[in-house]
Write a protein that holds these residues in place. Structure first.
Motif, PDB file in Angstrom:
ATOM      1  N   LEU A   1     -30.721 -27.979 -18.885  1.00  0.00           N
ATOM      2  CA  LEU A   1     -30.314 -26.886 -18.015  1.00  0.00           C
ATOM      3  C   LEU A   1     -29.084 -27.314 -17.227  1.00  0.00           C
ATOM      4  O   LEU A   1     -29.133 -28.278 -16.468  1.00  0.00           O
ATOM      5  N   GLU A   2     -27.985 -26.593 -17.421  1.00  0.00           N
ATOM      6  CA  GLU A   2     -26.741 -26.876 -16.705  1.00  0.00           C
ATOM      7  C   GLU A   2     -26.527 -25.815 -15.636  1.00  0.00           C
ATOM      8  O   GLU A   2     -26.777 -24.629 -15.861  1.00  0.00           O
ATOM      9  N   ALA A   3     -26.077 -26.243 -14.468  1.00  0.00           N
ATOM     10  CA  ALA A   3     -25.775 -25.314 -13.378  1.00  0.00           C
ATOM     11  C   ALA A   3     -24.795 -25.985 -12.426  1.00  0.00           C
ATOM     12  O   ALA A   3     -24.740 -27.228 -12.345  1.00  0.00           O
ATOM     13  N   PRO A   4     -23.995 -25.187 -11.698  1.00  0.00           N
ATOM     14  CA  PRO A   4     -23.010 -25.767 -10.775  1.00  0.00           C
ATOM     15  C   PRO A   4     -23.630 -26.703  -9.740  1.00  0.00           C
ATOM     16  O   PRO A   4     -23.004 -27.692  -9.345  1.00  0.00           O
ATOM     17  N   GLN A   5     -24.862 -26.401  -9.302  1.00  0.00           N
ATOM     18  CA  GLN A   5     -25.475 -27.226  -8.257  1.00  0.00           C
ATOM     19  C   GLN A   5     -26.054 -28.533  -8.795  1.00  0.00           C
ATOM     20  O   GLN A   5     -26.528 -29.363  -8.025  1.00  0.00           O
TER      21      GLN A   5
ATOM     22  N   GLY B   1     -32.829 -32.194 -17.777  1.00  0.00           N
ATOM     23  CA  GLY B   1     -33.241 -32.197 -19.184  1.00  0.00           C
ATOM     24  C   GLY B   1     -34.672 -32.635 -19.366  1.00  0.00           C
ATOM     25  O   GLY B   1     -35.216 -33.408 -18.574  1.00  0.00           O
ATOM     26  N   MET B   2     -35.288 -32.109 -20.409  1.00  0.00           N
ATOM     27  CA  MET B   2     -36.624 -32.564 -20.769  1.00  0.00           C
ATOM     28  C   MET B   2     -36.689 -32.818 -22.269  1.00  0.00           C
ATOM     29  O   MET B   2     -36.201 -32.015 -23.071  1.00  0.00           O
TER      30      MET B   2
ATOM     31  N   GLY C   1     -39.052 -36.050 -18.673  1.00  0.00           N
ATOM     32  CA  GLY C   1     -37.720 -35.755 -18.175  1.00  0.00           C
ATOM     33  C   GLY C   1     -36.710 -36.746 -18.716  1.00  0.00           C
ATOM     34  O   GLY C   1     -37.036 -37.918 -18.938  1.00  0.00           O
ATOM     35  N   GLU C   2     -35.483 -36.295 -18.901  1.00  0.00           N
ATOM     36  CA  GLU C   2     -34.430 -37.214 -19.334  1.00  0.00           C
ATOM     37  C   GLU C   2     -34.158 -38.249 -18.244  1.00  0.00           C
ATOM     38  O   GLU C   2     -33.900 -39.411 -18.526  1.00  0.00           O
ATOM     39  N   GLU C   3     -34.184 -37.800 -17.000  1.00  0.00           N
ATOM     40  CA  GLU C   3     -34.050 -38.691 -15.858  1.00  0.00           C
ATOM     41  C   GLU C   3     -35.357 -38.647 -15.053  1.00  0.00           C
ATOM     42  O   GLU C   3     -36.197 -37.770 -15.253  1.00  0.00           O
ATOM     43  N   GLU C   4     -35.492 -39.563 -14.128  1.00  0.00           N
ATOM     44  CA  GLU C   4     -36.768 -39.749 -13.432  1.00  0.00           C
ATOM     45  C   GLU C   4     -37.295 -38.482 -12.773  1.00  0.00           C
ATOM     46  O   GLU C   4     -38.492 -38.173 -12.855  1.00  0.00           O
ATOM     47  N   PHE C   5     -36.436 -37.712 -12.120  1.00  0.00           N
ATOM     48  CA  PHE C   5     -36.912 -36.563 -11.345  1.00  0.00           C
ATOM     49  C   PHE C   5     -36.588 -35.219 -12.005  1.00  0.00           C
ATOM     50  O   PHE C   5     -36.696 -34.178 -11.356  1.00  0.00           O
ATOM     51  N   ASP C   6     -36.209 -35.228 -13.285  1.00  0.00           N
ATOM     52  CA  ASP C   6     -35.828 -33.970 -13.939  1.00  0.00           C
ATOM     53  C   ASP C   6     -36.987 -32.981 -14.008  1.00  0.00           C
ATOM     54  O   ASP C   6     -36.808 -31.787 -13.725  1.00  0.00           O
TER      55      ASP C   6
ATOM     56  N   GLN D   1     -39.635 -32.795 -12.125  1.00  0.00           N
ATOM     57  CA  GLN D   1     -39.919 -32.344 -10.755  1.00  0.00           C
ATOM     58  C   GLN D   1     -38.894 -31.296 -10.314  1.00  0.00           C
ATOM     59  O   GLN D   1     -39.261 -30.278  -9.710  1.00  0.00           O
ATOM     60  N   ASN D   2     -37.624 -31.524 -10.608  1.00  0.00           N
ATOM     61  CA  ASN D   2     -36.584 -30.572 -10.219  1.00  0.00           C
ATOM     62  C   ASN D   2     -36.677 -29.264 -10.998  1.00  0.00           C
ATOM     63  O   ASN D   2     -36.467 -28.180 -10.443  1.00  0.00           O
ATOM     64  N   ILE D   3     -36.989 -29.355 -12.290  1.00  0.00           N
ATOM     65  CA  ILE D   3     -37.152 -28.141 -13.098  1.00  0.00           C
ATOM     66  C   ILE D   3     -38.333 -27.322 -12.584  1.00  0.00           C
ATOM     67  O   ILE D   3     -38.243 -26.097 -12.442  1.00  0.00           O
ATOM     68  N   ASP D   4     -39.439 -27.992 -12.282  1.00  0.00           N
ATOM     69  CA  ASP D   4     -40.599 -27.282 -11.727  1.00  0.00           C
ATOM     70  C   ASP D   4     -40.256 -26.626 -10.393  1.00  0.00           C
ATOM     71  O   ASP D   4     -40.723 -25.520 -10.092  1.00  0.00           O
ATOM     72  N   GLY D   5     -39.430 -27.301  -9.593  1.00  0.00           N
ATOM     73  CA  GLY D   5     -39.039 -26.741  -8.304  1.00  0.00           C
ATOM     74  C   GLY D   5     -38.213 -25.476  -8.458  1.00  0.00           C
ATOM     75  O   GLY D   5     -38.441 -24.478  -7.755  1.00  0.00           O
ATOM     76  N   VAL D   6     -37.272 -25.494  -9.392  1.00  0.00           N
ATOM     77  CA  VAL D   6     -36.459 -24.300  -9.662  1.00  0.00           C
ATOM     78  C   VAL D   6     -37.328 -23.176 -10.215  1.00  0.00           C
ATOM     79  O   VAL D   6     -37.229 -22.012  -9.795  1.00  0.00           O
ATOM     80  N   ASN D   7     -38.206 -23.519 -11.149  1.00  0.00           N
ATOM     81  CA  ASN D   7     -39.055 -22.512 -11.785  1.00  0.00           C
ATOM     82  C   ASN D   7     -40.020 -21.853 -10.797  1.00  0.00           C
ATOM     83  O   ASN D   7     -40.394 -20.683 -10.968  1.00  0.00           O
ATOM     84  N   HIS D   8     -40.416 -22.599  -9.785  1.00  0.00           N
ATOM     85  CA  HIS D   8     -41.368 -22.074  -8.799  1.00  0.00           C
ATOM     86  C   HIS D   8     -40.827 -20.811  -8.126  1.00  0.00           C
ATOM     87  O   HIS D   8     -41.580 -19.856  -7.883  1.00  0.00           O
TER      88      HIS D   8
END
Length: 201
Positions: free
Chosen positions: A28-32, A38-39, A48-53, A55-62
């Motif tokens: 998922l690409e975005a300006p922010q 990535g997953m 996740g591709e990175e450690e917190f990916d 967690q961050n994707i779940d946060g956006v999806n929420h």
């Protein structure tokens, strides 16, 4: 037949790459997010591709009511797929050995290929069904409720293959190393059948 048997063994063994490398990847690409979220989707789970990916994707999806990324215990596929791949690899290796020893007809190789092809198609259908449910079955109590011009809720389904704009994100969905190992293995098996059939004729 001996060379075909060896190629059958190699092709079947290449399926084991699915236990090491991811089958698919969604970014998922975005300006922010200067670095895309990535997953990697393995046959046994999602990382996740990175450690917190994740967690961050779940946060956006929420915010838009999407479910959390499932754990292996929450999807039967992550328990069944490794067993299926293990069985198919073992069966293919056994057929290769029997072919090398000239104990079976070469059409067993083709039968294995067709079965693996059917299983692969069913797997892609199942994956796409999960994406549809993941991107459209939203929580009605979500913080953001976005609709199209007709007032229908927007779908946030990532593409099965390729890139697609989703709000301010661009989702990319493409195969990864495990898929290439599987495709190469299946190609080896098909070649092993074709060469053996050609020699026999």
């Amino acid at each position: 037949m001996k060379q075909s048997g060896i190629l059958m063994i190699i092709g079947s063994a290449l399926l084991l790459g699915l236990f090491v490398f991811p089958l698919w990847n969604i970014q998922l690409e975005a300006p922010q997010y200067p670095d895309p979220l990535g997953m990697d989707i393995y046959i046994g789970g999602i990382q996740g591709e990175e450690e917190f990916d994740i967690q961050n994707i779940d946060g956006v999806n929420h915010y838009i009511g999407m479910k959390k990324i499932p754990t292996p215990s929450e999807m039967w596929e992550f328990n069944i797929f490794p067993i299926v791949i293990g069985i198919m690899a073992a069966l293919g290796i056994l057929l290769g050995i029997l072919g090398y020893l000239k104990k079976i007809n070469v059409n067993w190789f083709l039968g294995w290929f067709i079965l693996m092809l059917v299983l692969g198609i069913l797997g892609m259908i199942d994956f796409n069904t999960w994406l549809i449910n993941y991107g459209t079955n939203l929580d009605p109590k979500a913080i953001l409720k976005l609709t199209d011009a007709q007032g229908n809720p927007l779908s946030y389904k990532p593409p099965l293959f390729g890139s697609q704009k989703i709000l301010n994100f661009t989702a990319h969905s493409y195969p990864r190393g495990g898929a290439y190992f599987m495709l190469l293995g299946m190609l080896c098996v098909l070649i092993s059948w074709w060469t053996a059939k050609r020699v026999k004729n």
